[in-house]
Design a protein around this motif. Structure first.
Motif, PDB file in Angstrom:
ATOM      1  N   GLU A  54      86.249  50.117  49.812  1.00 36.85           N
ATOM      2  CA  GLU A  54      87.656  50.493  49.867  1.00 36.85           C
ATOM      3  C   GLU A  54      88.526  49.401  50.490  1.00 36.85           C
ATOM      4  O   GLU A  54      89.736  49.563  50.611  1.00 36.85           O
ATOM      5  N   ARG A  86      83.645  56.894  45.281  1.00 38.02           N
ATOM      6  CA  ARG A  86      84.758  55.937  45.210  1.00 38.02           C
ATOM      7  C   ARG A  86      85.393  55.877  43.824  1.00 38.02           C
ATOM      8  O   ARG A  86      86.495  55.373  43.676  1.00 38.02           O
ATOM      9  N   VAL A  94      89.832  50.234  44.228  1.00 32.73           N
ATOM     10  CA  VAL A  94      88.603  50.829  44.748  1.00 32.73           C
ATOM     11  C   VAL A  94      87.799  51.437  43.598  1.00 32.73           C
ATOM     12  O   VAL A  94      86.579  51.262  43.528  1.00 32.73           O
TER      13      VAL A  94
END
Length: 169
Positions: A54, A86, A94
């Motif tokens: 991230e 994610r 991301v």
């Protein structure tokens, strides 16, 4: 000499922080150090490292992918779950990092990986659906029946971008 015990969460958190360092050599050494202190199957360590997917810096995201692979091996179920989470992230970068990570953390057509990605097709956000479709195109071989069946259901989707992704991968 051993500086810290394997599995020590404070050590893992401190060393994982070094995955974000601006110097690529420090990030490489941090990956090596994590391999020395992380125990296989340590879900907290998986999450500590996967959270770097991230990060705003693409080189940090790439380092996290490498660390996950080097430390936990290929097709680790906890790693697959952390990376799949994610794919539903609000940030497009991301989601893209997660899609790229799947190419490294699991073998092509890995059933658990394909299943985790297919599950993201049920997400309410169209961007997440598109990320899942493009990820399936990256990690599935032509003829993968699970991927084909999942993507085919989106050929008539109400969102034109999702339909386009289903047609073009």
């Amino acid at each position: 000499a051993q500086v810290a015990q394997k599995g020590d969460k404070h050590t893992i958190a401190a060393v994982a922080q070094m995955l974000e360092h601006g110097d690529s050599n420090v990030r490489r050494l941090a990956t090596h150090a994590l391999a020395q202190v992380v125990e296989k199957g340590d879900g907290l360590a998986v999450e500590e490292i996967a959270s770097r997917l991230e990060h705003a810096d693409d080189s940090v995201r790439l380092t996290a992918t490498r660390a996950l692979t080097q430390i936990f091996g290929i097709s680790d179920s906890q790693v697959i779950g952390a990376v799949a989470a994610r794919l539903a992230h609000a940030d497009e970068h991301v989601r893209h990092a997660a899609a790229r990570a799947f190419e490294h953390v699991a073998t092509r057509d890995d059933e658990q990986m394909v299943s985790a990605v297919v599950a993201k097709l049920a997400h309410s956000n169209e961007d997440v659906k598109r990320a899942a479709i493009s990820t399936l195109a990256r990690v599935s071989s032509k003829g993968n029946q699970a991927a084909i069946a999942a993507v085919t259901m989106h050929l008539e989707h109400k969102d034109d971008r999702v339909k386009w992704a289903a047609v073009h991968g």
